[in-house]
Design an enzyme around this catalytic site. Structure first.
Site: not given
Ligand code: NAD
Length: 479
Positions: A172, A248, A282, A383
């Site tokens: 997804k 992650e 991240c 962040e």
């Molecule tokens: P997000 O959590 O908003 O969304 C990530 C994914 O989760 C999307 O596909 C979204 O549709 C899905 N999602 C959202 N709510 C959900 C729910 N209730 N149930 C299931 N799926 C759901 O994150 P984002 O804004 O897309 O990405 C940014 C974040 O990702 C930052 O906090 C960043 O630090 C983190 N990140 C971490 C790493 C790592 O390796 N630790 C790498 C890249 C990004």
């Protein structure tokens, strides 16, 4: 060209759910639409993955290797198109989607395809005439939920090991960046992956495809990369069906620069760590700590370097920083800068939205921003996920370690010094999953990747991915 993105379920491209628009962050133009998958699409994809698991989980590792290497080779073949698509999705400069980046995307698949043919297992002979040995078996259907910031890299980082170890997958992708996953599905089809082994359902998170995957009883594992708060929601959602998680999550990396560091190199590393991918990263080194004796010199040179960053059309190979992902995200990042100003922090450079001329005028651009802040100021704790970095002077090694560890995150950090003992000492004291000494974002697929504290649960990479994507069976034999 208008992209009409579709789900990929059981080897076929299908529609399902309302359609939402996909925007190009660099211009604001509508690139096309994608389907908002619901319960029906998730059910169909999970069912397809469950059926395909029967055969795929029993396919010889050497055969899986052959199929997955074909997939990886086709990613390499399509790398120019994938680079363009990643820029359309994310707004990141095309120069950062170089062959090196796409090679890593392909290697995420080929590394694990090869790895799985080389693994053995443990055995524990007992003194009383028994022998135990351990089998590794695929777990089942894996839900892979990914963010928008480095989509192709993070999607393949999960697809590769999940499939190599014999699981089947429903991916997804993030709703802001559906194009890359759609292209990956086309490549999977070209590579003749058996139907149902790799599925993609597009859509949103809450009350949409994301949530429905995390509550589906036939999903055994969830590998999630995204915000910490989303991870918490997903964990709660999956409690009833007891899923296995790899998380992650967010980060707030410290970049510690000691007075004996190679300053020219430290400046370049600080620039890359702060502004790679518009700082929407991240692993970003978003808090720079500089030893007091070199603070003034470092900061004035860093400001000059930051002013010269070419923020422009991401398709121009000379551009160093592109557009932020979406207008609402740009507003959020600018909001952090405003709040920092209100808290009394000084913006040393940047801090404003950037309106570029012509077709780029509706893009989400921002000036790379440097803010002077104390280690406990809000801007140093939250962040921001944008091109905003703080600078803070420190005096002693002890205090900077405490400050670096002073956020709820624990993903990664950077230490810059020419003193070998100090480098090892400080790196070991940092409460993060990865420390780079005198560099940034160097990756080896064998090493554990993940975070401590609110930055995640578990590690992926090499045999750490194997731990997550396999079940263990102990067999105890009377001899
Ligand atoms: P997000 O959590 O908003 O969304 C990530 C994914 O989760 C999307 O596909 C979204 O549709 C899905 N999602 C959202 N709510 C959900 C729910 N209730 N149930 C299931 N799926 C759901 O994150 P984002 O804004 O897309 O990405 C940014 C974040 O990702 C930052 O906090 C960043 O630090 C983190 N990140 C971490 C790493 C790592 O390796 N630790 C790498 C890249 C990004």
């Amino acid at each position: 060209m208008q992209y009409e993105v579709q789900h990929f379920i059981n080897g076929k491209f299908v529609n399902g759910g309302d359609r939402f628009e996909v925007y190009y962050p660099a211009t604001g133009e509508v690139l096309g639409t994608a389907p908002d998958g619901g319960q029906a699409e998730v059910n169909a994809a999970v069912e397809a993955a469950k059926q395909a698991f029967e055969k795929w989980s029993r396919t010889k590792p050497s055969e899986r290797r052959q199929i997955l290497n074909r997939f990886a080779d086709l990613i390499r073949k399509h790398s120019d198109e994938l680079a363009r698509i990643e820029t359309l999705d994310v707004g990141r400069p095309i120069s950062e989607n170089s062959r090196h980046y796409l090679e890593r995307v392909a290697a995420n698949i080929s590394f694990f395809a090869d790895f799985v043919t080389m693994i053995g297992s443990e055995s524990y002979p007992m003194e009383n005439g028994y022998i135990n040995y351990v089998l590794r078996q695929p777990v089942g259907v894996a839900a892979l939920i990914t963010p928008w910031n480095v989509p192709l890299l993070l999607e393949t980082w999960k697809i590769g090991p999940a499939l190599a170890f014999g699981n089947t997958v429903v991916l997804k992708p993030a709703e802001w960046t559906p194009l890359g996953a759609w292209k990956l599905a086309q490549i999977a089809q070209e590579a003749d992956l058996p139907p149902g082994v790799f599925n993609v359902v597009h859509g949103h998170g809450p009350n949409s495809a994301g949530e429905f995957l995390t509550t589906h009883p036939d999903v055994a594992l969830v590998s999630f990369t995204g915000e910490t708060t989303t991870g918490q929601t997903i964990m709660r959602a999956g409690a009833a069906t007891l899923k296995r998680y790899s998380f992650e999550l967010g980060g707030k990396g410290a970049n510690i620069i000691f007075e004996d560091a190679d300053i020219a190199r430290a400046l370049e590393i600080a620039k890359k760590a702060a502004f790679f991918n518009q700082g929407e990263f991240c692993l970003a080194g978003s808090r720079i700590f500089v030893q007091k004796s070199i603070y003034d010199r470092f900061v004035s040179e860093f400001i000059e370097l930051t002013k010269k960053i070419k923020v422009d059309d991401p398709m121009d190979p000379k551009t160093e920083m592109g557009a932020l992902i979406a207008p609402e995200h740009l507003d959020r990042v600018l909001g952090f800068v405003q709040a920092a100003k209100q808290d009394g922090n000084e913006v040393l450079v940047g801090g404003e939205q950037l309106i570029l001329p012509g077709s780029l005028s509706k893009g989400n651009y921002m000036m790379p921003t440097v803010i002077a802040a104390g280690f406990q100021d809000k801007i140093c704790l939250d962040e921001v996920f944008g091109p905003v970095v703080t600078v803070t002077p420190f005096e002693t090694e002890e205090e900077v370690i405490e400050w670096a560890n002073g956020t709820r995150y624990g993903l990664s950090g950077v230490v810059q010094t020419r003193d070998v003992s100090r480098a090892h000492r400080v790196a070991a004291a940092m409460k993060v999953g990865t420390v780079w000494v005198n560099d940034f974002f160097v990756r080896d697929l064998r090493v554990p990747f993940g975070g401590m504290k609110y930055s995640g649960i578990g590690r992926e990479g090499g045999h750490y991915s194997m731990e997550f994507y396999t079940e263990l069976v102990n067999i105890c034999v009377a001899i």
